[in-house]
Design a protein around this motif. Structure first.
Motif, PDB file in Angstrom:
ATOM      1  N   THR A   1       4.283  -1.857  -8.779  1.00  0.00           N
ATOM      2  CA  THR A   1       3.322  -2.854  -9.252  1.00  0.00           C
ATOM      3  C   THR A   1       2.575  -2.352 -10.483  1.00  0.00           C
ATOM      4  OG1 THR A   1       3.050  -3.668  -6.986  1.00  0.00           O
ATOM      5  CG2 THR A   1       1.382  -4.332  -8.576  1.00  0.00           C
ATOM      6  N   GLU A   2       2.303  -1.058 -10.532  1.00  0.00           N
ATOM      7  CA  GLU A   2       1.657  -0.488 -11.713  1.00  0.00           C
ATOM      8  C   GLU A   2       2.532  -0.678 -12.951  1.00  0.00           C
ATOM      9  OE1 GLU A   2      -0.156   3.816 -13.271  1.00  0.00           O
ATOM     10  OE2 GLU A   2       0.490   3.585 -11.178  1.00  0.00           O
TER      11      GLU A   2
ATOM     12  N   GLN B   1       2.865   0.522  -4.799  1.00  0.00           N
ATOM     13  CA  GLN B   1       1.819   0.807  -5.777  1.00  0.00           C
ATOM     14  C   GLN B   1       2.400   1.170  -7.142  1.00  0.00           C
ATOM     15  OE1 GLN B   1      -1.518   3.271  -4.464  1.00  0.00           O
ATOM     16  NE2 GLN B   1      -0.858   3.051  -2.351  1.00  0.00           N
TER      17      GLN B   1
ATOM     18  N   GLY C   1       0.798  -1.224   0.000  1.00  0.00           N
ATOM     19  CA  GLY C   1       0.000   0.000   0.000  1.00  0.00           C
ATOM     20  C   GLY C   1       0.823   1.263   0.000  1.00  0.00           C
TER      21      GLY C   1
ATOM     22  N   SER D   1       3.591   3.995  -1.375  1.00  0.00           N
ATOM     23  CA  SER D   1       3.756   4.528  -2.729  1.00  0.00           C
ATOM     24  C   SER D   1       4.651   3.658  -3.583  1.00  0.00           C
ATOM     25  CB  SER D   1       4.329   5.948  -2.674  1.00  0.00           C
ATOM     26  OG  SER D   1       3.387   6.872  -2.203  1.00  0.00           O
TER      27      SER D   1
END
Length: 314
Positions: A174-175, A171, A166, A168
């Protein structure tokens, strides 16, 4: 693989306590900067980062107030607001959670205080500059490495261990991974391994034994540094399962040399500490600083020696 052209500063000993000044102590007329990290002062990456930051403070003859919050966002927010109240000549901070600094950056800009982000970014805040890796791009580079080397295929589920799900960095990374894997039908599993070193090894080992993943992308330095011990604990020989991810530690660099990690990312930690101070110094002198400095390089067994030699000097 990228070659390493930056000469990194030798790491300095971290002083006790959460906050401390640089070796360049306050003098009348000196500029004062606050550097606020979400990391911990004993973490290998942040020791090297601090070496670069303190070297910049000394060379540029500025006073630096450096603090580490150890992952405590409330503590970092308190440090940021204390910095604002002190009306310094500049503030540099990490952004471990999206939107964390929206109001603080707005207040700083209203007060005419330059703001630079480092290590983790949030450009939506309107900060003036960023020093560090493009984390979304990092994720894409790791995923593409596995695809280009034919280490993963459609239907595989890649193990993505992380310390703080969770955050930054998780995220964004993983994006970037999703952008490469999703069109190819390659799945991935983000797994919370925590921040305790022993707990990380136990959780990663349990996952390995239970799932036998086809590949691993280590989303943080602590999980990356644990790979060799995890493989040893799970009875996995070096090279059997491809691994990519972060490599800002001696443990991971050695794992690359020994074949446990195929390729790892280096953020030039000392340079990442030096450059925010340099940018704030420019801004405090009236120079515009509306640009980013990316500190990122991917290394493998053929290019790991300069990093290992750096660690051996410490």
């Amino acid at each position: 693989m990228l070659k390493f052209g930056l000469k990194l500063a030798a790491a300095a000993t971290v002083l006790a306590g959460v906050a401390f000044g640089s070796a360049a102590q306050a003098q009348d007329g000196e500029k004062t900067f606050y550097l606020l990290s979400h990391g911990g002062p004993s973490d290998a990456f942040w020791i090297d980062w601090n070496a670069g930051a303190t070297k910049a403070c000394d060379q540029l003859k500025v006073t630096c107030k450096i603090s580490f919050s150890g992952g405590d966002m409330a503590a970092q927010k308190e440090a940021f607001n204390s910095a604002l109240a002190a009306k310094p000549d500049g503030i540099a901070t990490t952004s471990a959670q999206p939107g964390l600094w929206t109001e603080e950056v707005k207040a700083a800009k209203a007060a005419g205080i330059p703001i630079v982000f480092f290590n983790t970014d949030d450009p939506a805040t309107g900060r003036q500059a960023y020093v560090g890796a493009d984390l979304k791009e990092a994720g894409a580079i790791w995923a593409k490495y596995l695809v280009d080397h034919k280490m993963v295929k459609q239907g595989d589920k890649v193990f993505l261990p992380v310390e703080v799900p969770g955050a930054s960095y998780q995220q964004l990374e993983t994006e970037g991974i999703a952008g490469v894997f999703d069109p190819l039908g390659i799945k991935y599993d983000v797994v919370d391994c925590g921040t305790d070193p022993a707990g990380i090894i136990a959780k990663m080992t349990d996952y390995m034994v239970a799932n036998n993943p086809p590949a691993i992308i280590a989303l943080g330095d602590s999980v990356a540094a644990s790979v060799k011990r995890v493989f040893d604990g799970a009875g996995v020989p070096a090279g059997k399962i491809p691994v990519v991810g972060w490599g800002n530690s001696k443990e991971t660099a050695q794992a690359v040399k020994d074949g446990f990690v195929n390729a790892a990312a280096w953020q030039y930690p000392s340079a990442q500490g030096f450059m925010p101070v340099a940018l704030l110094s420019l801004a405090a002198s009236g120079e515009p600083i509306g640009y980013d400095i990316h500190t990122f390089g991917l290394y493998d067994a053929s290019s790991v020696e300069p990093i290992l030699k750096l660690y051996d000097k410490k």
